[in-house]
Design an enzyme around this catalytic site. Structure first.
Site, PDB file in Angstrom:
ATOM      1  N   HIS A 169     -10.580   1.267  -2.402  1.00 22.86           N
ATOM      2  CA  HIS A 169      -9.329   2.010  -2.226  1.00 22.86           C
ATOM      3  C   HIS A 169      -9.578   3.238  -1.366  1.00 22.86           C
ATOM      4  CE1 HIS A 169      -7.095   5.624  -3.654  1.00 22.86           C
ATOM      5  NE2 HIS A 169      -6.046   4.836  -3.615  1.00 22.86           N
ATOM      6  N   GLU A 180      -2.511  -6.943  -7.199  1.00 23.02           N
ATOM      7  CA  GLU A 180      -3.348  -5.765  -7.494  1.00 23.02           C
ATOM      8  C   GLU A 180      -2.828  -4.937  -8.659  1.00 23.02           C
ATOM      9  OE1 GLU A 180      -4.277  -3.466  -4.003  1.00 23.02           O
ATOM     10  OE2 GLU A 180      -4.416  -1.582  -5.131  1.00 23.02           O
ATOM     11  N   LYS A 231      -0.274  -4.966   2.914  1.00 17.18           N
ATOM     12  CA  LYS A 231      -0.033  -4.812   1.477  1.00 17.18           C
ATOM     13  C   LYS A 231       1.261  -4.051   1.234  1.00 17.18           C
ATOM     14  CE  LYS A 231      -2.526  -2.026  -1.370  1.00 17.18           C
ATOM     15  NZ  LYS A 231      -3.792  -1.566  -1.958  1.00 17.18           N
ATOM     16  N   LYS A 267       3.969  -2.464  -2.069  1.00 18.02           N
ATOM     17  CA  LYS A 267       4.095  -2.079  -3.465  1.00 18.02           C
ATOM     18  C   LYS A 267       5.087  -2.967  -4.185  1.00 18.02           C
ATOM     19  CE  LYS A 267       1.233   1.280  -2.973  1.00 18.02           C
ATOM     20  NZ  LYS A 267      -0.128   1.136  -3.542  1.00 18.02           N
ATOM     21  N   ASP A 295     -13.404   3.439  -5.747  1.00 20.16           N
ATOM     22  CA  ASP A 295     -13.345   4.364  -4.600  1.00 20.16           C
ATOM     23  C   ASP A 295     -14.320   5.497  -4.866  1.00 20.16           C
ATOM     24  OD1 ASP A 295     -12.724   6.335  -2.756  1.00 20.16           O
ATOM     25  OD2 ASP A 295     -10.556   6.234  -3.068  1.00 20.16           O
ATOM     26  N   GLU A 343      -9.376   0.785  -8.652  1.00 16.77           N
ATOM     27  CA  GLU A 343      -9.309   2.068  -7.943  1.00 16.77           C
ATOM     28  C   GLU A 343      -9.163   3.253  -8.879  1.00 16.77           C
ATOM     29  OE1 GLU A 343      -5.483   1.113  -5.868  1.00 16.77           O
ATOM     30  OE2 GLU A 343      -4.906   3.106  -6.524  1.00 16.77           O
ATOM     31  N   ASP A 357       0.816  -4.805  -4.836  1.00 18.78           N
ATOM     32  CA  ASP A 357       0.151  -3.798  -5.677  1.00 18.78           C
ATOM     33  C   ASP A 357       1.162  -3.189  -6.635  1.00 18.78           C
ATOM     34  OD1 ASP A 357      -1.296  -1.740  -6.750  1.00 18.78           O
ATOM     35  OD2 ASP A 357      -1.636  -0.672  -4.865  1.00 18.78           O
ATOM     36  N   ASN A 396      -6.572  10.013  -1.594  1.00 23.54           N
ATOM     37  CA  ASN A 396      -5.197  10.159  -2.065  1.00 23.54           C
ATOM     38  C   ASN A 396      -5.042   9.578  -3.475  1.00 23.54           C
ATOM     39  OD1 ASN A 396      -3.948   7.269  -2.018  1.00 23.54           O
ATOM     40  ND2 ASN A 396      -5.191   7.432  -0.178  1.00 23.54           N
ATOM     41  N   GLU A 435      -9.764  -0.350   2.626  1.00 19.90           N
ATOM     42  CA  GLU A 435      -8.327  -0.145   2.752  1.00 19.90           C
ATOM     43  C   GLU A 435      -8.040   0.739   3.969  1.00 19.90           C
ATOM     44  OE1 GLU A 435      -6.530   1.648  -0.749  1.00 19.90           O
ATOM     45  OE2 GLU A 435      -4.600   0.729  -0.278  1.00 19.90           O
TER      46      GLU A 435
END
Ligand code: MG
Length: 385
Positions: free
Chosen positions: A318, A235, A179, A181, A288, A261, A209, A53, A337
């Protein structure tokens, strides 16, 4: 063993969430199938892959450049000395006539195909990829892998109560690190962080993050706010390629930070390690493979990680896909993750795998393990079964 067909389909993984930088309502991914002429246990060996993603489907690049190069290569040139498909040779065939640098989207296209090739190679041997990787690296596989729950997205009307309920649901499912945002502004985020911390209490740790949203001044202002809290990590504060920002931030934030990531090559990863002021005793690296040329390249990245004095156990990729789980179990990464409620059916674990005390234990399924996840393998076999 030879590759006889490569198929690609671009599929939606749309969702109503957003982070501080993008919304996911138009997100797509590429699903690929690498069909071989090998047969194992009465079934044709087909390797599957998809991109993580955060980047979009890569149908154009896969169909116009990378799949044709794989299929045009002399099949014998893709084999190792034992006559097995060699992922590194396949990788070199895909990357013929590509200039260095400018990694952009092609790293996603190649990473998607690389995942399918490794899946096929392990299936042809009849072993889980994580065991194949461990044995080729001369190390012991450890099927028990740390995972954390990534979520805490901005969502219209969600509020602090909604965030707390989400975090509670992760604890109820066995996670010990969660986690959320941040990045929409300290005034909005401080009560969100305090609410999440109150909810998880002593049961879990909280990571935050910013998704590369912040400039230096704002990243430092956030650092001064965040260091009041016992966070698991801070992050991706600033732009992924702004190594000077990352390095400057270390002077204001003594706690652990995480990033990587959105670095898509071993050269970019090496630049982060050279110039980003990252600290091997506490920080985390999130490269990733499914966005950055796949496992063949990720092994070169791990060489850079080691050369810079870091342990692979500081890497927690990630993406929340099973490929990185296999790499973690096979090559000793620090974990992976996980998005418990998002990006289905692609993300997550084989059916029946539960999170216990923040860890999952990988079952012994041939290949990456997609056949163990019913909703995922259905979509895959629909492409090529
Ligand atoms: Mg992130």
């Amino acid at each position: 063993m030879r590759i006889i067909d490569v198929r690609e389909r671009t599929l939606p993984i749309a969702s109503a969430i957003s982070n501080a930088y993008i919304d996911f309502s138009k997100m797509t991914l590429s699903l690929v199938a690498v069909v071989t002429d090998a047969v194992r246990d009465g079934r044709r060996v087909v390797g599957y892959g998809f991109n993580s993603n955060g980047r979009y489907g890569q149908g154009g690049l896969i169909r116009e450049r990378f799949a044709p190069r794989l299929l045009a290569a002399d099949p014998a040139s893709l084999l190792d000395a034992a006559g097995r498909l060699d992922p590194d040779r396949a990788w070199a065939a895909m990357m013929r006539n590509e200039k260095p640098g400018g990694h952009g989207e092609r790293s996603v296209a190649v990473g998607t195909l690389d995942m399918a090739i490794w899946d096929a190679v392990a299936k042809a041997e009849g072993v889980p990829l994580f065991r194949l990787l461990a044995s080729r690296a001369g190390r012991e596989a450890d099927p028990r892998v740390f995972v954390y729950a990534a979520g805490g997205y901005y969502y219209p009307g969600k509020g602090v109560d909604g965030l707390r309920a989400e975090m509670r649901s992760y604890l109820d499912r066995g996670y010990t690190v969660v986690k959320m945002k941040i990045g929409n502004g300290i005034a909005e985020d401080r009560p969100r962080i305090e609410g999440a911390l109150k909810e998880i209490g002593g049961q879990a740790r909280l990571a935050v993050d910013a998704n590369g949203r912040l400039g230096l001044e704002e990243a430092v202002a956030y650092a001064r706010m965040l260091r009041d809290y016992p966070l698991f990590w801070y992050e991706e504060a600033g732009d992924p390629l702004d190594y000077a920002l990352q390095a400057a931030l270390a002077e204001h934030y003594p706690g652990p930070m995480a990033t990587g990531e959105n670095l898509f090559s071993h050269q970019d990863a090496r630049n982060l390690l050279r110039h980003g002021g990252m600290r091997p005793d506490r920080d985390w690296l999130q490269f990733d493979c499914a966005l950055s040329y796949g496992l063949c390249e990720y092994r070169r990245t791990l060489d850079c990680v080691a050369a810079a004095g870091w342990s692979p156990s500081r890497c927690i990729p990630h993406g929340g896909h099973q490929m990185s789980l296999a790499i973690a179990a096979g090559l000793g990464l620090g974990g992976n993750e996980s998005y418990p409620d998002l990006f289905q059916p692609f993300g997550g674990f084989p059916d029946g795998v539960r999170v216990e005390d923040g860890h999952v234990t990988l079952p012994d399924l041939p290949g990456i393990g997609f056949e163990g996840k019913a909703d995922l393998i259905r979509v895959m076999r629909d492409l090529a079964g």
